[in-house]
Design an enzyme around this catalytic site. Sequence first.
Site, short mmCIF file in Angstrom:
data_model
loop_
_atom_site.label_atom_id
_atom_site.label_comp_id
_atom_site.label_asym_id
_atom_site.label_seq_id
_atom_site.Cartn_x
_atom_site.Cartn_y
_atom_site.Cartn_z
N THR A 168 0.70 -1.32 0.15
CA THR A 168 0.05 0.05 0.13
C THR A 168 0.84 1.36 -0.02
OG1 THR A 168 -1.74 -1.13 1.13
CG2 THR A 168 -1.98 1.02 1.03
N LYS A 223 6.07 10.33 20.65
CA LYS A 223 6.44 10.97 21.83
C LYS A 223 5.04 11.45 22.46
CE LYS A 223 10.03 13.22 19.47
NZ LYS A 223 10.48 14.34 19.03
N ARG A 277 -2.37 5.17 7.14
CA ARG A 277 -2.63 3.98 7.82
C ARG A 277 -2.30 4.14 9.38
NH1 ARG A 277 -0.95 -2.22 5.58
NH2 ARG A 277 -2.37 -1.32 4.23
N HIS A 326 -10.44 -0.31 4.08
CA HIS A 326 -9.09 -0.14 3.31
C HIS A 326 -9.60 0.10 1.92
CE1 HIS A 326 -5.41 -0.73 1.87
NE2 HIS A 326 -5.01 -1.90 2.30
C1 NCD Z 1 -4.12 -5.91 3.51
C2 NCD Z 1 -4.24 -5.00 4.71
O1 NCD Z 1 -3.14 -4.17 4.95
O2 NCD Z 1 -5.65 -4.84 5.24
N1 NCD Z 1 -2.82 -5.59 2.94
C3 NCD Z 1 -2.90 -4.78 2.06
O3 NCD Z 1 -2.81 -3.53 2.12
N2 NCD Z 1 -2.73 -5.26 0.51
C4 NCD Z 1 -4.61 -7.57 3.67
C5 NCD Z 1 -3.70 -7.93 5.15
O4 NCD Z 1 -2.70 -7.18 5.54
O5 NCD Z 1 -3.79 -9.14 5.20
#
Ligand code: NCD
Length: 304
Positions: A52, A80, A101, A129
């Site tokens: 990502t 911190k 994220r 996501h």
């Molecule tokens: C996914 C996530 O981060 O949710 N990965 C991703 O972004 N391709 C899936 C996962 O971590 O299993």
Amino acid sequence: MKHLISPLDLSVEELDHILSLGQEIMKNPEKYSHICEGKKLATLFYEPSTRTRLSFEAAMLNLGGKVLGFSSADSSSAAKGESVADTIRVISSYADICAMRHPKEGAPTVAAMYSEIPVINAGDGGHNHPTQTLTDLITIKSLMGRLDNITVGMCGDLKFGRTVHSLINAMVRYPRVRFVLVSPNELKIPDYLRKEVLDAERIDYIETNQLEKYMPDLDILYMTRVQRERFFNEEDYIRLKDSFILDASKMQYAKKNMYVLHPLPRVNEISTEVDNDPRAVYFKQAKMGVYVRMALIMNLLELD
Ligand code: NCD
């Protein structure tokens, strides 16, 4: 200003527009290689990621823009004790758009409230996501030519898998999409999805723990990893992690034109012997994630 926090922030028309733009970029990437010159993308990653974060960075670089950011909470001022609200206020003056994220569900929503630049949710806890969903949809659309009238099998950790939650939310808006939800009992989809989305929209779905039985019905099989980091104890994870392993013998039950998708990273749930099957498209899917993120960045910066 637009943000992308949940897949439902995009109407079906906007979604279709972004997917078509992604497909257009895929055909003719050169045409778009200067469009973000002078623009910066910040990647604020408080949780691990490979695809990502790097696909966001590749997307911005492919568009002629620049990138900055951090890739773990310990290397940012979160260590911190800085709040997401304060961090985003500052980043707003360093970049034109950001992807975040975070392990806490809702963190990107809070960021969007304080941000002066578009915020993209790059995964919040076990919740959503949406850019993985864009990746999944552009893959399905490119391979099948449609997003309606499809039987989608989803297998693995349907409880904690945020990619599953976002994909269901997005796909129920297309006509005649059916779901076969394959998981151990403990890892079924959350109640809110079952009641407020699948039941409320009268979607055709079944929940089962038998993959082989339903394999012949599927057009798409979306495999997922058991989300170890969201379990409360390691014993449960160990007990459940290998509940479903897709291998060549199970692929024999599938249609000749079924496709296997996986958001990756894969752990054990797809045997590597499946990788050479032409129906295994998860690496192709990861590649398409760059094009669709290019389209999304253009859309949120109003350059499309
Ligand atoms: C996914 C996530 O981060 O949710 N990965 C991703 O972004 N391709 C899936 C996962 O971590 O299993």
